[in-house]
Scaffold this active site. Sequence first.
Site, short mmCIF file in Angstrom:
data_model
loop_
_atom_site.label_atom_id
_atom_site.label_comp_id
_atom_site.label_asym_id
_atom_site.label_seq_id
_atom_site.Cartn_x
_atom_site.Cartn_y
_atom_site.Cartn_z
N ARG A 117 -6.11 -5.74 -10.81
CA ARG A 117 -6.95 -6.58 -9.95
C ARG A 117 -8.27 -5.83 -9.78
NH1 ARG A 117 -5.01 -6.32 -4.22
NH2 ARG A 117 -3.55 -7.98 -4.72
N LYS A 133 -25.58 -2.03 -3.45
CA LYS A 133 -24.89 -3.26 -3.86
C LYS A 133 -25.21 -3.60 -5.32
CE LYS A 133 -24.66 -8.25 -2.91
NZ LYS A 133 -23.33 -8.50 -3.47
N ARG A 161 -11.82 -4.13 8.42
CA ARG A 161 -12.48 -4.02 7.10
C ARG A 161 -13.15 -5.35 6.74
NH1 ARG A 161 -8.00 -0.81 5.81
NH2 ARG A 161 -6.96 -2.46 4.67
N ARG A 162 -12.53 -6.47 7.16
CA ARG A 162 -13.14 -7.78 6.88
C ARG A 162 -14.44 -7.95 7.68
NH1 ARG A 162 -9.31 -6.87 4.09
NH2 ARG A 162 -11.04 -6.04 2.92
N ASP A 222 -1.90 -2.09 -4.00
CA ASP A 222 -3.30 -2.12 -3.56
C ASP A 222 -3.92 -0.72 -3.72
OD1 ASP A 222 -3.10 -4.77 -2.77
OD2 ASP A 222 -2.96 -4.34 -0.63
N LYS A 274 0.84 -1.20 0.00
CA LYS A 274 0.00 0.00 0.00
C LYS A 274 0.88 1.26 0.00
CE LYS A 274 -4.11 -1.88 2.21
NZ LYS A 274 -3.77 -3.27 1.86
N THR A 282 -12.87 -11.47 -5.94
CA THR A 282 -14.19 -11.43 -5.30
C THR A 282 -14.51 -12.79 -4.69
OG1 THR A 282 -16.56 -11.03 -5.69
CG2 THR A 282 -15.36 -12.05 -7.50
N HIS A 283 -15.37 -12.75 -3.66
CA HIS A 283 -15.89 -14.01 -3.10
C HIS A 283 -17.36 -14.16 -3.47
CE1 HIS A 283 -12.99 -12.01 -0.42
NE2 HIS A 283 -12.40 -13.17 -0.47
N LYS A 295 -14.42 -5.03 -5.43
CA LYS A 295 -15.59 -4.14 -5.28
C LYS A 295 -15.21 -2.84 -4.59
CE LYS A 295 -19.20 -7.65 -5.33
NZ LYS A 295 -20.42 -8.18 -4.68
N GLY A 296 -14.29 -2.91 -3.61
CA GLY A 296 -13.90 -1.69 -2.87
C GLY A 296 -14.28 -1.81 -1.41
P1 FDA Z 1 -19.43 -9.09 -1.32
O1 FDA Z 1 -18.95 -8.14 -0.28
O2 FDA Z 1 -20.69 -8.77 -2.05
O3 FDA Z 1 -19.53 -10.52 -0.67
C1 FDA Z 1 -20.00 -11.64 -1.38
C2 FDA Z 1 -19.93 -12.86 -0.49
O4 FDA Z 1 -18.55 -13.14 -0.20
C3 FDA Z 1 -20.58 -12.69 0.87
O5 FDA Z 1 -21.93 -12.98 0.82
C4 FDA Z 1 -19.79 -13.69 1.71
O6 FDA Z 1 -20.23 -15.02 1.46
C5 FDA Z 1 -18.41 -13.56 1.14
N1 FDA Z 1 -17.58 -12.57 1.86
C6 FDA Z 1 -17.22 -11.35 1.43
N2 FDA Z 1 -16.45 -10.74 2.35
C7 FDA Z 1 -16.36 -11.58 3.38
C8 FDA Z 1 -15.72 -11.53 4.64
N3 FDA Z 1 -15.01 -10.47 5.02
N4 FDA Z 1 -15.84 -12.59 5.47
C9 FDA Z 1 -16.53 -13.67 5.10
N5 FDA Z 1 -17.17 -13.79 3.91
C10 FDA Z 1 -17.09 -12.75 3.08
N6 FDA Z 1 -10.40 -3.62 -1.58
C11 FDA Z 1 -9.85 -2.39 -1.79
O7 FDA Z 1 -10.52 -1.38 -1.59
N7 FDA Z 1 -8.55 -2.29 -2.22
C12 FDA Z 1 -7.78 -3.37 -2.49
O8 FDA Z 1 -6.63 -3.23 -2.89
C13 FDA Z 1 -8.36 -4.67 -2.29
N8 FDA Z 1 -7.66 -5.81 -2.53
C14 FDA Z 1 -8.29 -7.02 -2.50
C15 FDA Z 1 -7.63 -8.17 -2.89
C16 FDA Z 1 -8.31 -9.39 -2.99
C17 FDA Z 1 -7.57 -10.60 -3.45
C18 FDA Z 1 -9.69 -9.46 -2.63
C19 FDA Z 1 -10.46 -10.73 -2.74
C20 FDA Z 1 -10.33 -8.33 -2.18
C21 FDA Z 1 -9.65 -7.12 -2.10
N9 FDA Z 1 -10.29 -5.97 -1.64
C22 FDA Z 1 -9.68 -4.74 -1.82
C23 FDA Z 1 -11.57 -6.07 -0.88
C24 FDA Z 1 -12.78 -5.90 -1.78
O9 FDA Z 1 -12.86 -4.57 -2.21
C25 FDA Z 1 -14.08 -6.27 -1.04
O10 FDA Z 1 -14.23 -5.44 0.07
C26 FDA Z 1 -14.15 -7.70 -0.58
O11 FDA Z 1 -13.56 -8.57 -1.49
C27 FDA Z 1 -15.61 -8.14 -0.40
O12 FDA Z 1 -16.29 -8.07 -1.61
P2 FDA Z 1 -16.75 -9.35 -2.46
O13 FDA Z 1 -16.39 -9.10 -3.88
O14 FDA Z 1 -16.19 -10.58 -1.89
O15 FDA Z 1 -18.33 -9.32 -2.45
#
Ligand code: FDA
Length: 308
Positions: free
Chosen positions: A185, A202, A289-290, A132, A98, A227-228, A188-189
Amino acid sequence: MPLLRSAFIALSQNSLLRRFVERSAPGRRMSARFVAGFRIEDAMTAATALHQQGFSVTLDHLGESVSTAVQARQAAQIYHWLLDAIAPSGLHANVSLKLTQMGIDLDPALALELVTALVRHAADAGNFVRVDMEGTQYTQATIDLVRRLHAAPENRGHVGIVIQAYLRRSADDIAGLLQDGIRIRLCKGAYKEPPSLAFPDKKEVDASYIALMKTLLKSGVFHGIATHDPAMIAATKDFARAERISPSAFEFQMLYGIRRDLQRSLAQEGYGVRVYVPFGDEWYPYFMRRLAERPANVLFLARNLLRR
Ligand code: FDA
């Protein structure tokens, strides 16, 4: 923005709580859910275990918003050691850092100097540095720095960036970055942004994510779909299939300890999956944040703490 998400993001910036929790034994125990340990050796052990399960990794030495140049230089030094540890290991591993950890708030020239040296080191080792993306006060500076570094022919393909689908500006930013062939990469943010800058719903974020994913997949550059969210993953697979884009032309990326079931099933289906492995003492803001992303994690953690 839902109330709990805002509350956890606000807590992630609380320095008093941070100082107390980061050092406490229960805090450190809790962090193990999302953090791979505190030392380089811990990160390498986690990376090796993931490698054996068919994953590649990106290693993140936790830390952000340093307050002195000495701290920034120490953080950069850890990344040099990491690159040295990765080189002979045979692991598919790169690093993520970062800019606020590299001192951009203190002196942008310092951050540029430190990241330039790290990208040079990674390029010499045939490796890669991902910068990042943080809050919107850093978006333009991050893009400018990565484009500047990537413009040096010896760095081409050895430095990449992150784009956040929740930002209204991201389609334009991607267009510029793709002109330079920069690896992106897409996530979502994770920060708290005003609706003037970021989509508040969303549904809108997801629609933006899918549109940007399509642009990335069609670009011919190797990108990370981070993304997850099963809906985003399904949309990516469907689009790749329909456009006859090979699964080897991109990778999925997920965070350490999150949706391990999904990580495994994607790898078993033959997709590349890179796990983002954070480690280090300064785990608190990352950890909060998680929790902000999924407040149900608090219950999960509380149950685990009581069980031990
Ligand atoms: P969404 O938040 O809609 O979640 C979809 C589903 O995923 C949830 O219903 C749940 O099942 C699961 N899930 C998501 N988050 C979870 C959690 N914390 N605990 C348990 N389950 C969870 N952001 C940023 O601003 N700058 C960055 O540089 C990065 N870098 C980065 C790297 C990588 C490899 C990943 C995967 C993510 C990031 N992020 C990030 C974080 C990203 O912006 C975002 O906040 C999270 O990935 C959560 O968004 P999802 O796409 O998973 O979808």
